[in-house]
Design an enzyme around this catalytic site. Structure first.
Site, mmCIF file in Angstrom:
data_model
loop_
_atom_site.group_PDB
_atom_site.id
_atom_site.type_symbol
_atom_site.label_atom_id
_atom_site.label_comp_id
_atom_site.label_asym_id
_atom_site.label_seq_id
_atom_site.Cartn_x
_atom_site.Cartn_y
_atom_site.Cartn_z
ATOM 1 N N LYS A 2 0.823 -1.202 0.000
ATOM 2 C CA LYS A 2 0.000 0.000 0.000
ATOM 3 C C LYS A 2 0.859 1.253 0.000
ATOM 4 O O LYS A 2 1.829 1.352 0.744
ATOM 5 C CB LYS A 2 -0.892 0.036 1.238
ATOM 6 C CG LYS A 2 -1.739 1.314 1.269
ATOM 7 C CD LYS A 2 -2.607 1.376 2.486
ATOM 8 C CE LYS A 2 -1.824 1.758 3.718
ATOM 9 N NZ LYS A 2 -2.700 1.913 4.873
ATOM 10 N N ARG A 49 -10.059 -0.481 6.857
ATOM 11 C CA ARG A 49 -9.336 -1.477 7.655
ATOM 12 C C ARG A 49 -8.927 -0.905 9.004
ATOM 13 O O ARG A 49 -8.768 -1.653 9.979
ATOM 14 C CB ARG A 49 -8.172 -2.075 6.876
ATOM 15 C CG ARG A 49 -7.025 -1.154 6.451
ATOM 16 C CD ARG A 49 -6.115 -0.808 7.582
ATOM 17 N NE ARG A 49 -4.762 -0.495 7.148
ATOM 18 C CZ ARG A 49 -3.949 0.326 7.792
ATOM 19 N NH1 ARG A 49 -4.372 1.009 8.857
ATOM 20 N NH2 ARG A 49 -2.728 0.519 7.380
ATOM 21 N N GLN A 106 -12.513 9.160 10.659
ATOM 22 C CA GLN A 106 -12.263 7.993 11.505
ATOM 23 C C GLN A 106 -13.092 8.031 12.787
ATOM 24 O O GLN A 106 -13.405 6.978 13.348
ATOM 25 C CB GLN A 106 -10.773 7.857 11.845
ATOM 26 C CG GLN A 106 -9.985 7.002 10.860
ATOM 27 C CD GLN A 106 -10.468 5.561 10.769
ATOM 28 O OE1 GLN A 106 -10.711 4.900 11.768
ATOM 29 N NE2 GLN A 106 -10.620 5.070 9.555
ATOM 30 N N GLY A 136 -5.025 7.509 16.737
ATOM 31 C CA GLY A 136 -4.502 8.726 16.121
ATOM 32 C C GLY A 136 -3.010 8.707 15.887
ATOM 33 O O GLY A 136 -2.531 9.117 14.831
ATOM 34 N N ASP A 152 0.244 7.691 14.638
ATOM 35 C CA ASP A 152 0.818 6.768 13.667
ATOM 36 C C ASP A 152 2.181 7.268 13.206
ATOM 37 O O ASP A 152 2.741 6.797 12.245
ATOM 38 C CB ASP A 152 -0.116 6.605 12.469
ATOM 39 C CG ASP A 152 -0.389 7.941 11.801
ATOM 40 O OD1 ASP A 152 0.077 8.987 12.312
ATOM 41 O OD2 ASP A 152 -1.064 7.946 10.765
ATOM 42 N N LYS A 212 3.220 12.369 17.469
ATOM 43 C CA LYS A 212 1.798 12.304 17.811
ATOM 44 C C LYS A 212 1.603 11.536 19.116
ATOM 45 O O LYS A 212 2.297 10.576 19.411
ATOM 46 C CB LYS A 212 1.006 11.620 16.693
ATOM 47 C CG LYS A 212 0.888 12.460 15.421
ATOM 48 C CD LYS A 212 -0.136 11.867 14.493
ATOM 49 C CE LYS A 212 -0.084 12.499 13.106
ATOM 50 N NZ LYS A 212 -0.842 11.698 12.115
ATOM 51 N N SER A 243 -3.200 1.504 18.093
ATOM 52 C CA SER A 243 -3.361 1.181 16.676
ATOM 53 C C SER A 243 -2.507 2.109 15.827
ATOM 54 O O SER A 243 -2.749 3.311 15.766
ATOM 55 C CB SER A 243 -4.842 1.336 16.299
ATOM 56 O OG SER A 243 -5.017 1.331 14.905
#
Lengths: 329, 329
Positions: free
Chosen positions: A72, A116, A143, A227, A229, A233, A300
């Protein structure tokens, strides 16, 4: 030696691949496959273009039981709003894991990533959240809505609280969620109160300061933090990770570099390794939530395994429906 | 917000984009742009699949003066021959450097990589090789031929020597080169003699043992080593790099990890940094060859900058010719 390559557009993918329990199950299988020793997922290729506030990432993973894999490319160009264009974009290339031949190009402009990512939140909720009456969400973007819709598939809560920096956006987001799910949803200006009232909290912001304090944790709370990633952050106060009964990463090595875990490691509050990954909980190798009053946190960052899982699902749907342009190449 | 994405096949690209001086100039501009401080080229994404002898790489670079950039996915599946399929494949995605929107997908199955790799050899020969009467090549594959054809564009030598592990393949390769260029070309079984007779030597093998000894270096020799592109590969004895008058990397950081430079660093014969890059020689920031009797070595690992340069060139030719399938996505 020409072979068929299927090209599928965003519009077609939006019609073909809804955010439903099937998508959640597909992403869950991706997590399970990632947790086996035979999965191969290299570090993310990451290119920052600071002069124009942009970033380009590439992710991939070859998973046992999946005959093909996705590579991706995702783009975030954060000055696009001024041009009237969406900030996020990209595509997924589907490649045979046996021959390396390109099988499909999914021109999804980030749609499958949104899908996803939301589905991963639902997988986490399925294995980690307690019974949920109230779900709270920080953030008012795509999101925020998608995470709540996905979580509702596995924990059919009756009420939603939405917090955003911009009160009008929070109201609009709550209204939209309420209408989509046919349940009560309202904006909440006080983040502490939102967390206190919720059994499930999803954080979906691009914040660079913690938005959830460790002191706000309460028995019977699950938080999915999606949030963060990339470095810089952060949404959850690092002490909260250490204080939770169970901290779960999508991929420990990635969370240590770009998730909530990063700040907790830097603060000396969490070790860099030896954390549970969601895949191992999905397969039953490790326990998920074992008691209603536990506090659980899912970090995540988004994995190539999720991309492979959703891309192959989308391609199968496109093939079955005969959708897309088939090119000999 | 749908926009046009052009899909171009390998067959069309082979027709549209020949290995000529224009391609060499295009790749040269890519090297020049890479040498400016404003180029952004992240480390390669690299995934090895040892169980099936396969690897997948992704490379990209955003270059000043180029409005778009390529993100290339390349595959090497080395058990494909048994299936009657080519080992190498992949595609290039062309993305706007201003908005992140996907502009084109070049389904080249590795053709543009072959082209830009050969063109890079010609750029190196242009700036580093002395006058050449005899060119030698180690290896008998596609790049052996392509490197010699490309070098001949900038150093029109009269004779070619080809060495290969398989004598029959070396003969066939020599015959093919001789016919293509209309010059004398023959197989040479003795590598030392090949190097002794040549002013330009290109190494194009996947060797894991040095094939060129340091003792063989002689005044007025240029070597382009393009075989090593990953750890474990090596073609030139490490001492040769230290002994050369000028060692030039395509990208120092990449050569230190996956080029000839890697072994020389490990052997303690070369520092990890402070080497010339080809781009700085192209722009005149650093000198190339300054005397006919110097020994020069170019270490080619293949850069995202070359991919961006050749992909944009190919796309411009496709747009001008109206070639490809345009999809709204």
């Amino acid at each position: 030696m020409a072979h068929d390559i299927r090209i599928v557009t965003e519009a077609a993918l939006r019609e073909l691949v809804p955010l439903d329990l099937i998508a959640v199950d597909v992403v869950e299988r991706g997590f399970a496959a990632l947790s086996t020793g035979r999965a191969i997922m290299p570090p993310v290729l990451s290119m920052e273009l600071p002069e124009i506030e942009a970033e380009v990432d590439a992710k991939t993973a070859v998973l046992p039981g999946f005959d093909s894999f996705a590579l991706k490319v995702s783009t975030g160009f954060f000055q696009n709003a001024a041009l009237g264009l969406p900030s996020l974009g990209g595509l997924m290339v589907v490649i045979s894991a046996r021959t390396g031949q390109v099988e499909a190009v999914l021109l999804d402009n980030g749609y499958l990533t949104d899908l996803r990512t939301a589905a991963a939140g639902a997988v986490a909720a399925r294995h980690l959240a307690p019974a949920v009456e109230v779900a709270g969400v920080l953030g008012t973007g795509l999101q925020a809505r998608a995470q709540i819709l996905a979580a509702h598939l596995v924990r059919p809560f009756g009420r939603v609280l939405v917090w955003g920096r911009d009160a009008a956006k929070a109201k609009a987001c709550a209204a939209e969620i309420g209408e989509s799910l046919g349940i009560e949803a309202r904006a909440e200006v006080d983040r502490a109160r939102l967390v206190a009232e919720s059994q499930l909290v999803v954080t979906t912001t691009a914040s660079r300061e913690p938005l959830v304090q460790a002191d706000w944790l309460h028995p019977g709370l699950h938080i999915t933090a999606m949030g963060s990633d990339m470095e810089a952050k952060i949404e959850i106060e690092p002490a909260a990770l250490a204080r939770a009964d169970l901290y779960v990463a999508d991929r420990v090595s990635q969370c240590a570099e770009r998730g909530e875990l990063r700040s907790a490691i830097t603060a000396g509050l969490m070790p860099a390794e030896d954390h549970a990954e969601l895949g191992a909980i999905v397969t039953g190798e490790l326990p998920g939530r074992t008691a209603p009053d536990q506090v659980t946190i899912f970090d995540s960052t988004g994995t190539g395994a999720q991309d492979t899982a959703i891309a192959l699902h989308a391609l199968a749907l496109a093939q079955n429906a005969g959708v897309g342009t088939v090119i000999k190449a």
